[in-house]
Design a protein around this motif. Structure first.
Motif, PDB file in Angstrom:
ATOM      1  N   LEU A 119      53.195  71.455 -54.994  1.00  0.00           N
ATOM      2  CA  LEU A 119      53.440  70.292 -55.843  1.00  0.00           C
ATOM      3  C   LEU A 119      52.432  70.161 -56.978  1.00  0.00           C
ATOM      4  O   LEU A 119      52.806  69.763 -58.090  1.00  0.00           O
ATOM      5  CB  LEU A 119      53.425  69.011 -54.996  1.00  0.00           C
ATOM      6  N   ASN A 120      51.171  70.502 -56.721  1.00  0.00           N
ATOM      7  CA  ASN A 120      50.120  70.125 -57.676  1.00  0.00           C
ATOM      8  C   ASN A 120      49.208  71.257 -58.134  1.00  0.00           C
ATOM      9  O   ASN A 120      48.456  71.055 -59.100  1.00  0.00           O
ATOM     10  CB  ASN A 120      49.239  69.017 -57.058  1.00  0.00           C
ATOM     11  N   ARG A 121      49.221  72.380 -57.504  1.00  0.00           N
ATOM     12  CA  ARG A 121      48.260  73.431 -57.857  1.00  0.00           C
ATOM     13  C   ARG A 121      48.959  74.601 -58.527  1.00  0.00           C
ATOM     14  O   ARG A 121      50.125  74.900 -58.233  1.00  0.00           O
ATOM     15  CB  ARG A 121      47.524  73.923 -56.607  1.00  0.00           C
ATOM     16  N   GLY A 167      66.606  61.746 -44.483  1.00  0.00           N
ATOM     17  CA  GLY A 167      65.614  62.076 -45.504  1.00  0.00           C
ATOM     18  C   GLY A 167      64.670  63.187 -45.105  1.00  0.00           C
ATOM     19  O   GLY A 167      63.719  63.494 -45.844  1.00  0.00           O
ATOM     20  N   ASP A 168      64.895  63.813 -43.955  1.00  0.00           N
ATOM     21  CA  ASP A 168      63.991  64.872 -43.511  1.00  0.00           C
ATOM     22  C   ASP A 168      64.216  66.141 -44.329  1.00  0.00           C
ATOM     23  O   ASP A 168      65.346  66.490 -44.685  1.00  0.00           O
ATOM     24  CB  ASP A 168      64.219  65.173 -42.025  1.00  0.00           C
ATOM     25  N   PHE A 169      63.096  66.839 -44.570  1.00  0.00           N
ATOM     26  CA  PHE A 169      63.159  68.102 -45.317  1.00  0.00           C
ATOM     27  C   PHE A 169      63.663  69.210 -44.400  1.00  0.00           C
ATOM     28  O   PHE A 169      63.274  69.304 -43.239  1.00  0.00           O
ATOM     29  CB  PHE A 169      61.767  68.458 -45.836  1.00  0.00           C
ATOM     30  N   LEU A 170      64.547  70.033 -44.942  1.00  0.00           N
ATOM     31  CA  LEU A 170      65.031  71.193 -44.217  1.00  0.00           C
ATOM     32  C   LEU A 170      64.649  72.437 -44.994  1.00  0.00           C
ATOM     33  O   LEU A 170      64.942  72.542 -46.188  1.00  0.00           O
ATOM     34  CB  LEU A 170      66.556  71.144 -44.056  1.00  0.00           C
ATOM     35  N   GLY A 171      64.016  73.395 -44.347  1.00  0.00           N
ATOM     36  CA  GLY A 171      63.624  74.630 -45.018  1.00  0.00           C
ATOM     37  C   GLY A 171      62.235  75.070 -44.604  1.00  0.00           C
ATOM     38  O   GLY A 171      61.665  74.575 -43.632  1.00  0.00           O
ATOM     39  N   SER A 172      61.693  76.017 -45.375  1.00  0.00           N
ATOM     40  CA  SER A 172      60.365  76.565 -45.090  1.00  0.00           C
ATOM     41  C   SER A 172      59.417  76.149 -46.197  1.00  0.00           C
ATOM     42  O   SER A 172      59.520  76.650 -47.326  1.00  0.00           O
ATOM     43  CB  SER A 172      60.436  78.098 -45.006  1.00  0.00           C
ATOM     44  N   ALA A 201      60.398  75.300 -53.380  1.00  0.00           N
ATOM     45  CA  ALA A 201      60.117  74.837 -54.743  1.00  0.00           C
ATOM     46  C   ALA A 201      59.732  73.361 -54.719  1.00  0.00           C
ATOM     47  O   ALA A 201      60.119  72.605 -53.820  1.00  0.00           O
ATOM     48  CB  ALA A 201      61.352  75.055 -55.617  1.00  0.00           C
ATOM     49  N   PRO A 202      58.980  72.910 -55.740  1.00  0.00           N
ATOM     50  CA  PRO A 202      58.556  71.496 -55.771  1.00  0.00           C
ATOM     51  C   PRO A 202      59.721  70.511 -55.715  1.00  0.00           C
ATOM     52  O   PRO A 202      59.664  69.505 -54.998  1.00  0.00           O
ATOM     53  CB  PRO A 202      57.800  71.399 -57.101  1.00  0.00           C
ATOM     54  N   GLU A 203      60.813  70.776 -56.463  1.00  0.00           N
ATOM     55  CA  GLU A 203      61.937  69.830 -56.477  1.00  0.00           C
ATOM     56  C   GLU A 203      62.631  69.779 -55.117  1.00  0.00           C
ATOM     57  O   GLU A 203      63.168  68.736 -54.726  1.00  0.00           O
ATOM     58  CB  GLU A 203      62.933  70.190 -57.581  1.00  0.00           C
ATOM     59  N   HIS A 204      62.604  70.894 -54.400  1.00  0.00           N
ATOM     60  CA  HIS A 204      63.171  70.916 -53.055  1.00  0.00           C
ATOM     61  C   HIS A 204      62.330  70.054 -52.121  1.00  0.00           C
ATOM     62  O   HIS A 204      62.862  69.268 -51.315  1.00  0.00           O
ATOM     63  CB  HIS A 204      63.244  72.352 -52.550  1.00  0.00           C
ATOM     64  N   LEU A 205      61.017  70.182 -52.235  1.00  0.00           N
ATOM     65  CA  LEU A 205      60.112  69.405 -51.392  1.00  0.00           C
ATOM     66  C   LEU A 205      60.208  67.918 -51.700  1.00  0.00           C
ATOM     67  O   LEU A 205      60.091  67.076 -50.794  1.00  0.00           O
ATOM     68  CB  LEU A 205      58.668  69.881 -51.590  1.00  0.00           C
ATOM     69  N   ARG A 206      60.448  67.574 -52.954  1.00  0.00           N
ATOM     70  CA  ARG A 206      60.514  66.158 -53.339  1.00  0.00           C
ATOM     71  C   ARG A 206      61.898  65.555 -53.106  1.00  0.00           C
ATOM     72  O   ARG A 206      62.089  64.352 -53.283  1.00  0.00           O
ATOM     73  CB  ARG A 206      60.133  66.010 -54.810  1.00  0.00           C
ATOM     74  N   VAL A 223      68.652  70.301 -57.076  1.00  0.00           N
ATOM     75  CA  VAL A 223      68.279  71.719 -57.036  1.00  0.00           C
ATOM     76  C   VAL A 223      69.379  72.549 -57.691  1.00  0.00           C
ATOM     77  O   VAL A 223      70.515  72.097 -57.827  1.00  0.00           O
ATOM     78  CB  VAL A 223      68.051  72.205 -55.590  1.00  0.00           C
ATOM     79  N   ASP A 224      68.999  73.757 -58.109  1.00  0.00           N
ATOM     80  CA  ASP A 224      69.980  74.698 -58.654  1.00  0.00           C
ATOM     81  C   ASP A 224      69.469  76.115 -58.425  1.00  0.00           C
ATOM     82  O   ASP A 224      68.541  76.326 -57.624  1.00  0.00           O
ATOM     83  CB  ASP A 224      70.253  74.424 -60.136  1.00  0.00           C
TER      84      ASP A 224
END
Length: 435
Positions: A227-229, A173-178, A183-188, A192-193
């Motif tokens: 995510l929120n701003r 479940g770890d996030f991979l990337g910068s 993008a928010p959907e990537h972080l959550r 993705v597309d």
């Protein structure tokens, strides 16, 4: 930390030095001793050598990169494993990455659009093949000027590239990337597309024009921003057309459906906002025919200082321009030399005897006026002379062919005049000469 392999041989590659390090691999400058060709050699980090998942991801990167044949994607030369170390050999780009260019400050809009337009072409080509890059950031955009007349871009690092909507997180479940450009959907961890990459490209566009990413700070703060701003207004950092703020806002929309359909559309909108010629204001209306004396005719649209105003009015230098004002052009009909422009005098008050003149050319009206007055005097004199000589004299010899008309009493009844003479009893009528 992985051991530095500089100076060692990995198969038929001699490792010459380190180009960079990432979380999954180390990039080396190397030489293919068989061909004598310089290459960039990406080697999986040693601490991940025994991790099946990361080995699988590394192999996927090689396969995905080799499957993309595009001018703006780094070409892959070779892939293999030596002594338990997986490697990918690819073209060594002689240039810099976009992250290094931005460190020097914001890029000119035209240059940023030229570079990112090539990135958009590569990404959309990737998306058309069902792939998503998932790590679009300035460090993965390589720029070189040694391969063409202009700057050529290569998109690099397909280590996170995935086919389909899932698989962009580790099995744990770890996030991979910068997070800075994610993008928010990537972080959550949501599906993705291609629009996920388009969001990241909008962040990179912001960074190129502002010299900084849209959200800064500690990692949790950056993630909360995505995510929120709402993204900050780009025009708060640099002087750009306000329309570019709308482009960034749509490109970084939280809902992927509200974003641009693809990366090309994003860059096209940015180009329209940044480089489209500004609309010229409507031309000033023509002056009425009864313009008051002394009022200068309206000047042409654009008086050389970016505004509109009467001819002869010099608004001074533009703010922050650092250059002195240029002389204004003389109005049509007035002669002026390029070295000394004509400026009109203020309107002459009604009743004043001062004539409306121009500083340099007013004297040229004096001669025509004098000539006109002399001509009028000569005409009046000629009329008076003709009148005095055309009445005829009672003493001149009567032409027998000219009839006389009775105008008074007969000779015997003629009345005396006030001067003592007698009034004539008839006047001769002279016919008009045929000549």
């Amino acid at each position: 930390m992985s051991e530095d392999l500089t100076g060692r041989r990995l198969g038929h590659y001699r490792i010459d030095g380190v180009l960079g390090k990432g979380g999954m691999s180390v990039m080396y400058r190397a030489t293919d001793v068989r061909l004598g060709r310089k290459v960039a050699l990406k080697v999986i980090a040693e601490h991940l050598t025994e991790d099946p998942e990361f080995r699988e991801r590394f192999v996927d990167e090689a396969r995905n990169t080799s499957a993309i044949d595009h001018a703006n994607v780094v070409p892959l030369y070779d892939f293999g494993e030596v002594d338990g170390l997986l490697y990918i050999a690819m073209r060594l780009v002689d240039g810099s990455d976009l992250a290094s260019l931005i460190k020097g400050g914001p890029l000119a809009p035209a240059r940023a659009l030229t570079l990112l337009g090539q990135v958009a072409e590569a990404l959309d080509n990737l998306h058309e093949r069902g792939l998503v890059h998932l790590d679009v950031k300035p460090a993965n955009v390589l720029v070189t000027s040694r391969e063409s007349a202009g700057e050529h871009v290569y998109v690099a690092d397909f280590g996170l590239t995935r086919r389909g909507a899932t698989g962009h997180r580790t099995r744990g479940g770890d996030f991979l990337g910068s997070p800075t450009y994610a993008a928010p959907e990537h972080l959550r961890g949501e599906p993705v597309d291609g629009r996920t990459d388009a969001y990241s490209l909008a962040c990179v566009l912001f960074a190129c024009l502002a010299g900084r990413p849209p959200f800064q700070g500690q990692v949790p703060e950056v993630i909360q921003g995505h995510l929120n701003r709402e993204p900050p207004r780009l025009t708060e950092f640099v002087a750009l057309p306000p329309a570019v703020d709308d482009v960034i806002r749509r490109g970084m929309a939280k809902n992927s459906k509200a974003r641009y359909a693809d990366c090309r559309e994003l860059i096209a909108a940015a180009r329209q906002a940044l480089l489209a010629p500004a609309r010229m204001p409507a031309a000033a209306p023509a002056a009425p025919a009864n313009r008051a004396p002394g009022v200068a005719p309206p000047g042409p649209a654009g008086n050389g200082h970016g505004g509109f105003g009467p001819v002869g009015h010099n608004p001074g230098p533009l703010p922050n321009s650092g250059t002195p004002p240029r002389p204004m052009a003389a109005p049509a009909g007035l002669h002026s030399s390029s070295a000394d422009p004509v400026r009109l005098r203020p309107p002459v008050p009604i009743g004043s005897s001062t004539a409306f003149t121009a500083d340099k050319s007013g004297n040229r009206w004096v001669a025509p006026v004098l000539v006109g007055l002399v001509a009028i005097g000569l005409i009046v004199a000629a009329i008076l002379l003709f009148t005095s000589s055309g009445g005829g004299s009672t003493n001149e010899q009567q032409d027998p062919s000219v009839p006389n008309v009775q105008v008074g009493p007969t000779e015997t009844g003629a009345q005396p005049t006030t001067s003592g003479g007698r009034l004539p009893t008839s006047l001769p009528i002279r016919p008009q000469s045929s000549r």
